[in-house]
Write a protein that holds these residues in place. Structure first.
Motif, PDB file in Angstrom:
ATOM      1  N   GLY A  88      65.242 -15.155 -43.166  1.00 14.48           N
ATOM      2  CA  GLY A  88      64.887 -14.507 -44.415  1.00 14.48           C
ATOM      3  C   GLY A  88      63.693 -13.574 -44.308  1.00 14.48           C
ATOM      4  O   GLY A  88      63.775 -12.389 -44.641  1.00 14.48           O
ATOM      5  N   ASP A  89      62.585 -14.119 -43.820  1.00 14.32           N
ATOM      6  CA  ASP A  89      61.344 -13.350 -43.684  1.00 14.32           C
ATOM      7  C   ASP A  89      60.713 -13.676 -42.341  1.00 14.32           C
ATOM      8  O   ASP A  89      60.913 -14.768 -41.823  1.00 14.32           O
ATOM      9  CB  ASP A  89      60.279 -13.817 -44.696  1.00 14.32           C
ATOM     10  CG  ASP A  89      60.523 -13.360 -46.104  1.00 14.32           C
ATOM     11  OD1 ASP A  89      61.672 -13.407 -46.549  1.00 14.32           O
ATOM     12  OD2 ASP A  89      59.533 -12.989 -46.749  1.00 14.32           O
ATOM     13  N   GLN A  90      59.892 -12.753 -41.866  1.00 19.97           N
ATOM     14  CA  GLN A  90      59.113 -13.013 -40.663  1.00 19.97           C
ATOM     15  C   GLN A  90      57.766 -12.327 -40.793  1.00 19.97           C
ATOM     16  O   GLN A  90      57.696 -11.175 -41.237  1.00 19.97           O
ATOM     17  CB  GLN A  90      59.846 -12.487 -39.419  1.00 19.97           C
ATOM     18  CG  GLN A  90      59.134 -12.780 -38.121  1.00 19.97           C
ATOM     19  CD  GLN A  90      58.965 -14.274 -37.877  1.00 19.97           C
ATOM     20  OE1 GLN A  90      59.855 -15.067 -38.158  1.00 19.97           O
ATOM     21  NE2 GLN A  90      57.805 -14.664 -37.398  1.00 19.97           N
ATOM     22  N   LYS A  91      56.724 -13.042 -40.427  1.00 17.77           N
ATOM     23  CA  LYS A  91      55.387 -12.432 -40.445  1.00 17.77           C
ATOM     24  C   LYS A  91      54.589 -12.922 -39.247  1.00 17.77           C
ATOM     25  O   LYS A  91      54.757 -14.079 -38.828  1.00 17.77           O
ATOM     26  CB  LYS A  91      54.667 -12.804 -41.746  1.00 17.77           C
ATOM     27  CG  LYS A  91      53.358 -12.067 -41.907  1.00 17.77           C
ATOM     28  CD  LYS A  91      52.630 -12.435 -43.185  1.00 17.77           C
ATOM     29  CE  LYS A  91      51.236 -11.817 -43.145  1.00 17.77           C
ATOM     30  NZ  LYS A  91      50.371 -12.316 -44.224  1.00 17.77           N
ATOM     31  N   PHE A  92      53.752 -12.034 -38.717  1.00 21.44           N
ATOM     32  CA  PHE A  92      52.866 -12.394 -37.605  1.00 21.44           C
ATOM     33  C   PHE A  92      51.435 -12.000 -37.947  1.00 21.44           C
ATOM     34  O   PHE A  92      51.208 -10.953 -38.553  1.00 21.44           O
ATOM     35  CB  PHE A  92      53.238 -11.625 -36.326  1.00 21.44           C
ATOM     36  CG  PHE A  92      54.648 -11.829 -35.855  1.00 21.44           C
ATOM     37  CD1 PHE A  92      55.012 -12.962 -35.149  1.00 21.44           C
ATOM     38  CD2 PHE A  92      55.609 -10.861 -36.102  1.00 21.44           C
ATOM     39  CE1 PHE A  92      56.319 -13.135 -34.702  1.00 21.44           C
ATOM     40  CE2 PHE A  92      56.919 -11.028 -35.661  1.00 21.44           C
ATOM     41  CZ  PHE A  92      57.276 -12.173 -34.959  1.00 21.44           C
ATOM     42  N   ALA A  93      50.478 -12.830 -37.530  1.00 21.15           N
ATOM     43  CA  ALA A  93      49.062 -12.436 -37.549  1.00 21.15           C
ATOM     44  C   ALA A  93      48.563 -12.574 -36.118  1.00 21.15           C
ATOM     45  O   ALA A  93      48.704 -13.641 -35.506  1.00 21.15           O
ATOM     46  CB  ALA A  93      48.272 -13.334 -38.486  1.00 21.15           C
ATOM     47  N   TYR A  94      48.029 -11.492 -35.593  1.00 19.43           N
ATOM     48  CA  TYR A  94      47.648 -11.445 -34.175  1.00 19.43           C
ATOM     49  C   TYR A  94      46.134 -11.565 -34.001  1.00 19.43           C
ATOM     50  O   TYR A  94      45.389 -10.744 -34.531  1.00 19.43           O
ATOM     51  CB  TYR A  94      48.080 -10.114 -33.546  1.00 19.43           C
ATOM     52  CG  TYR A  94      49.552  -9.814 -33.710  1.00 19.43           C
ATOM     53  CD1 TYR A  94      50.485 -10.277 -32.780  1.00 19.43           C
ATOM     54  CD2 TYR A  94      50.018  -9.088 -34.798  1.00 19.43           C
ATOM     55  CE1 TYR A  94      51.837 -10.016 -32.933  1.00 19.43           C
ATOM     56  CE2 TYR A  94      51.374  -8.824 -34.966  1.00 19.43           C
ATOM     57  CZ  TYR A  94      52.276  -9.292 -34.029  1.00 19.43           C
ATOM     58  OH  TYR A  94      53.611  -9.033 -34.188  1.00 19.43           O
ATOM     59  N   ALA A  95      45.693 -12.581 -33.243  1.00 18.58           N
ATOM     60  CA  ALA A  95      44.279 -12.644 -32.867  1.00 18.58           C
ATOM     61  C   ALA A  95      44.049 -11.677 -31.706  1.00 18.58           C
ATOM     62  O   ALA A  95      43.005 -11.043 -31.604  1.00 18.58           O
ATOM     63  CB  ALA A  95      43.896 -14.064 -32.472  1.00 18.58           C
ATOM     64  N   ARG A  96      45.034 -11.570 -30.836  1.00 16.21           N
ATOM     65  CA  ARG A  96      45.040 -10.595 -29.741  1.00 16.21           C
ATOM     66  C   ARG A  96      46.484 -10.417 -29.301  1.00 16.21           C
ATOM     67  O   ARG A  96      47.332 -11.263 -29.630  1.00 16.21           O
ATOM     68  CB  ARG A  96      44.161 -11.069 -28.575  1.00 16.21           C
ATOM     69  CG  ARG A  96      44.690 -12.319 -27.858  1.00 16.21           C
ATOM     70  CD  ARG A  96      44.070 -12.432 -26.483  1.00 16.21           C
ATOM     71  NE  ARG A  96      44.361 -13.660 -25.761  1.00 16.21           N
ATOM     72  CZ  ARG A  96      45.469 -13.864 -25.050  1.00 16.21           C
ATOM     73  NH1 ARG A  96      46.429 -12.959 -24.997  1.00 16.21           N
ATOM     74  NH2 ARG A  96      45.631 -14.994 -24.383  1.00 16.21           N
ATOM     75  N   PRO A  97      46.794  -9.328 -28.578  1.00 19.34           N
ATOM     76  CA  PRO A  97      48.196  -9.187 -28.135  1.00 19.34           C
ATOM     77  C   PRO A  97      48.559 -10.223 -27.069  1.00 19.34           C
ATOM     78  O   PRO A  97      47.693 -10.666 -26.314  1.00 19.34           O
ATOM     79  CB  PRO A  97      48.255  -7.768 -27.552  1.00 19.34           C
ATOM     80  CG  PRO A  97      46.864  -7.301 -27.396  1.00 19.34           C
ATOM     81  CD  PRO A  97      45.959  -8.179 -28.208  1.00 19.34           C
ATOM     82  N   VAL A  98      49.820 -10.597 -27.020  1.00 19.65           N
ATOM     83  CA  VAL A  98      50.345 -11.426 -25.925  1.00 19.65           C
ATOM     84  C   VAL A  98      50.348 -10.562 -24.663  1.00 19.65           C
ATOM     85  O   VAL A  98      50.673  -9.375 -24.713  1.00 19.65           O
ATOM     86  CB  VAL A  98      51.776 -11.888 -26.264  1.00 19.65           C
ATOM     87  CG1 VAL A  98      52.478 -12.476 -25.045  1.00 19.65           C
ATOM     88  CG2 VAL A  98      51.741 -12.902 -27.402  1.00 19.65           C
TER      89      VAL A  98
END
Lengths: 150, 142
Positions: free
Chosen positions: A87-97
């Motif tokens: 349905g939905d997707q969200k990301f919060a990034y502390a730093r890139p992978v």
């Protein structure tokens, strides 16, 4: 059949580490048509201040979604996975992978709802590196569509 | 982390260069392999139709991966993305021909936030229909 509300807040054990490889990042970048050299050339990545090639922002979903499988396939929860859509997707990034990361995911059920016969499940996946640093938080909403009336 | 675009150079309403991303069945097979998502609705027409879809559809996460390129191509450094989210409102239907489908993405600065970050609102359509809802990214500028 409504899902059991008592699952809200349940946290599953961290997954075994996933080792992020340069060639896996390259394969993913090519699959989405990316040509930015920060995904494939460590020198280009260093120019932007990254220690090695980084992964495209949505790459980490493969890892968090696999981890969410623990929840989705929990027989006690009883979700009908054959009817599940994203349905939905969200990301919060502390730093890139980045290449060389060894990432573990801890999944928590944030919400369980039933709306118009659809079961809705919100899962938060916290992705940590080997040193315990938080890298990304991923929120995934899965919707199990109501079964058609017989 | 260095973005090519300076925070002071953008205003609310600044438009990002729009892009179009083609997607064919071959694209989906490749993405399935790279992402590990082998759900047959993304490659098996018979299966897709049996579960009530009009045809094979693109992975929502594929569309999401394409849409953010409007932001990362603008900033230069994909590591500058702080947040990114969307709702999967409608599937991208991918016919079995040489053309496939086209995902068209535009973006606009919707708000200037603290710490040199801005919120970009993205619009993604295919065949004239909106395929992502509430598609937003927060990105750190120079």
């Amino acid at each position: 059949m409504a899902l059991d509300q008592s699952f809200v807040g349940r946290t599953y054990p961290p997954t075994a580490p996933y080792e992020v490889g340069r060639e896996k990042i390259r394969e993913f970048a090519e699959a989405v048509g990316e040509t930015n050299p920060v995904y494939t050339d460590p020198e280009a990545a260093k120019e932007f201040g990254h220690p090695d090639v980084i992964a495209p922002p949505t790459f980490v979903f493969s890892i968090t979604f696999r981890a969410a499988g623990q929840v989705v396939q929990d027989p006690q929860l009883g979700l009908d996975y054959s009817r599940v859509v994203h349905g939905d997707q969200k990301f919060a990034y502390a730093r890139p992978v980045r290449a060389g990361d060894r990432l573990t995911v801890t999944s928590t059920i944030e919400a369980v709802k039933t709306l118009a016969g659809n079961d809705i499940l919100d899962i938060r996946g916290e992705v940590h590196d080997e040193s315990g640093e938080l890298v990304v938080t991923a929120w995934t909403k899965l919707v199990a569509r109501a079964a058609e009336e017989a | 982390m260095t973005a090519k675009i300076a925070y002071d150079e953008v205003e609310v309403g600044t438009e990002l260069p729009a892009q179009s991303f083609p997607v064919t069945r071959a694209t989906l097979v490749r993405y399935a392999g790279a992402s590990g998502d082998f759900n047959p609705i993304h490659w098996n027409e018979k299966f897709a139709k049996e579960v009530g879809l009009p045809d094979v559809i693109a992975h929502g996460m594929f569309t999401m991966a394409e849409a953010i390129r409007v932001v990362t191509d603008w900033t230069g450094d994909p590591g500058a993305v702080v947040e990114y989210g969307c709702r999967f409102t409608r599937p991208v239907v991918v016919p079995n021909d040489d053309q496939g489908a086209l995902i068209e993405v535009s973006g606009k600065v919707a708000a200037k936030l603290d710490d040199h970050t801005v919120r970009v609102d993205l619009t993604a359509t295919s065949a004239g229909q909106k395929v992502l809802g509430m598609s937003r990214a927060v990105v750190r500028l120079a």
